[in-house]
Write a protein that holds these residues in place. Sequence first.
Motif, PDB file in Angstrom:
ATOM      1  N   LYS A  27       0.948  -1.253  -0.006  1.00 37.82           N
ATOM      2  CA  LYS A  27       0.069   0.165  -0.094  1.00 37.82           C
ATOM      3  C   LYS A  27       0.725   1.390  -0.003  1.00 37.82           C
ATOM      4  N   THR A  29       0.207   5.558  -0.042  1.00 37.45           N
ATOM      5  CA  THR A  29      -0.631   6.897  -0.161  1.00 37.45           C
ATOM      6  C   THR A  29       0.593   8.045   0.437  1.00 37.45           C
ATOM      7  N   TRP A 115      -5.746   1.837   5.759  1.00 36.94           N
ATOM      8  CA  TRP A 115      -4.643   1.682   6.517  1.00 36.94           C
ATOM      9  C   TRP A 115      -4.401   0.587   7.469  1.00 36.94           C
ATOM     10  N   SER A 118      -5.283  -2.824   5.986  1.00 36.65           N
ATOM     11  CA  SER A 118      -4.006  -3.333   5.152  1.00 36.65           C
ATOM     12  C   SER A 118      -2.894  -3.766   6.297  1.00 36.65           C
TER      13      SER A 118
END
Length: 150
Positions: A27, A29, A115, A118
């Motif tokens: 992930k 971001t 998040w 994840s």
Amino acid sequence: MTEATKGSRLPRGRNADRPRADEKVRKQTGADLQNGWLGRHGMLTLTDDRLVFVPTLLDTALRAKRHEVILDAVTVVQRWPNDPGDIPLGGRRPRMLLHTPGCIYEFMVGDLDAWLDSLEKVYELRQKRGLAHHPRFDRAANDNLMLAEE
């Protein structure tokens, strides 16, 4: 001093390595690292073994450093405030707190619960690979259809 700000001083040292080509990115971001009086803006990347925060060029010019959080070092993953329905005190934004022996990292991300999901999933994948470490997740009950077993 509140629980969220205890031990929030970032460890000193060299810049962490950027995500390497041999690491699998799970992930990534934009995020803000909110330890101390100066917030740092940048990119947060989750791999199978660590979280890497790389500040923006402007924040790097202001002496912000890259930081990494080794997943084996995390003792508690906390959502603040604990329940998504709670309103944070003092007009602060909700954040993800990662407790390590050295400090508590405060990350503000736009998709906070995604998040946390994840991170939980990466720790489950690590357990399947034989890595036994799994930190405590401190947040209100969260039902995510993507993580449901049945």
